[in-house]
Design a protein around this motif. Structure first.
Motif, PDB file in Angstrom:
ATOM      1  N   LEU A  47       2.533  10.878   3.033  1.00 41.13           N
ATOM      2  CA  LEU A  47       3.379  10.423   1.780  1.00 41.13           C
ATOM      3  C   LEU A  47       4.307  10.823   1.685  1.00 41.13           C
ATOM      4  CD1 LEU A  47       0.305   9.496  -0.237  1.00 41.13           C
ATOM      5  CD2 LEU A  47       2.052   7.799   0.206  1.00 41.13           C
ATOM      6  N   LYS A  54       3.104   4.693  -3.091  1.00 42.56           N
ATOM      7  CA  LYS A  54       1.175   5.188  -2.699  1.00 42.56           C
ATOM      8  C   LYS A  54       0.621   3.846  -2.376  1.00 42.56           C
ATOM      9  CE  LYS A  54      -0.987   8.762  -4.196  1.00 42.56           C
ATOM     10  NZ  LYS A  54      -1.763   9.505  -5.165  1.00 42.56           N
ATOM     11  N   TRP A  58      -0.832   2.850   1.337  1.00 43.76           N
ATOM     12  CA  TRP A  58      -2.355   2.436   1.680  1.00 43.76           C
ATOM     13  C   TRP A  58      -2.455   0.959   2.533  1.00 43.76           C
ATOM     14  CZ3 TRP A  58      -4.982   6.449   1.877  1.00 43.76           C
ATOM     15  CH2 TRP A  58      -4.915   7.294   0.912  1.00 43.76           C
ATOM     16  N   ASP A 121      -7.306   6.024  -5.225  1.00 43.62           N
ATOM     17  CA  ASP A 121      -7.081   6.498  -3.690  1.00 43.62           C
ATOM     18  C   ASP A 121      -8.236   6.444  -2.954  1.00 43.62           C
ATOM     19  OD1 ASP A 121      -4.358   7.136  -4.173  1.00 43.62           O
ATOM     20  OD2 ASP A 121      -4.593   9.094  -4.814  1.00 43.62           O
TER      21      ASP A 121
END
Length: 279
Positions: A47, A54, A58, A121
């Motif tokens: 990242l 973010k 993903w 996350d």
């Protein structure tokens, strides 16, 4: 989970706006960052190097996994590795991560930040799609069957598969322990949850990974023997400090027990989401 709030399905077209000066999509840029020898690279480093959003990261990383070009790895904050062999289907087991040291926190102060990471996350890294994550540690006056039948946190997912004609309900339970309460009892508590859960974990606060609790290795050994997942974290709100020490085995509880768990343990709002999702 409101479907209006979900990101658009991951497709190659989604990444056309993510192309930089090199003309590469975000997915290809991730692949370019992965070591050519197949070793793991922490997601936090990826990242940082990419400077990407973010959630976009993903989604793009998930495309690489689905295409068989990358695999998820463990370590603090998770990691990713390039697939070198088309027959490689298992995750790398090497552990990577940085050092963190934070003071001890009381158990009830850990729940809310842990919930946010599980909904953020954690599920993005693991490919889950939780309908809800609930704090059920304080069940009030509800009769839940005793202390060891009630986990601290519960996450629920309804999966739909391409080639299976059924919807699959998964219930993940989490037993949370602060740094001064880590012992094998946590494993046995999580094991009691498996009567009505598909996956059971212990979430352990280890503020300093250079000086872990003496009992931690015993917890890991016992958890591995029983198929209980073990996750340690230094900062409950920062996934970069999380590390999955043991992957939880999936079990298949009796349908009646699973149904009763949802009815008794979860609040009405979560039950309503599940009911709609399984219809």
């Amino acid at each position: 989970m409101n479907t209006d709030d979900l990101p658009a399905p991951a497709t190659e077209a989604n990444w056309s706006e993510e192309q930089g000066a090199t003309g590469l999509s975000l997915k290809d840029r991730i692949l370019e960052q992965l070591p050519v020898d197949g070793s793991l690279k922490p997601n936090a480093e990826l990242l940082s190097a990419l400077g990407a959003d973010k959630q976009d990261f993903w989604s793009a990383r998930e495309l690489l996994v689905e295409e068989g070009k990358a695999v998820r790895g463990r370590g603090r904050g998770g990691s990713t590795a390039r697939v070198l062999d088309a027959e490689l289907t298992t995750e790398p087991v090497d552990e990577v991560g940085a050092e963190y040291a934070l003071p001890r926190q009381p158990e009830d102060a850990l729940y809310e930040p842990l919930k946010k990471v599980l909904l953020g996350d954690w599920q993005s890294d693991k490919g889950f799609d939780y309908l809800a994550v609930e704090d059920v540690s304080r069940a009030g006056r509800r009769i839940t069957g005793g202390k060891w039948t009630r986990p601290d946190l519960v996450a629920v997912e309804v999966q739909v598969f391409t080639y299976l004609p059924v919807k699959t309900l998964s219930v993940h339970t989490f037993e949370v322990k602060p740094s001064d309460m880590i012992d094998v009892t946590a494993v046995y508590e999580a094991l009691a949850h498996r009567r009505a859960a598909t996956h059971s974990y212990v979430l352990l606060h280890v503020p300093d990974d250079q000086q872990p609790p003496v009992a931690l290795e015993g917890v890991i050994t016992e958890a591995r023997r029983h198929g209980i997942g073990v996750i340690v974290f230094a900062d409950p709100s920062n996934y970069d400090t999380w590390e999955e020490k043991v992957v939880a085995d999936r079990t298949e509880p009796e349908p009646a027990a699973l149904d009763d768990f949802v009815r008794v343990q979860l609040p009405e709002a979560a039950r309503s989401k599940i009911e709609k999702a399984v219809r």
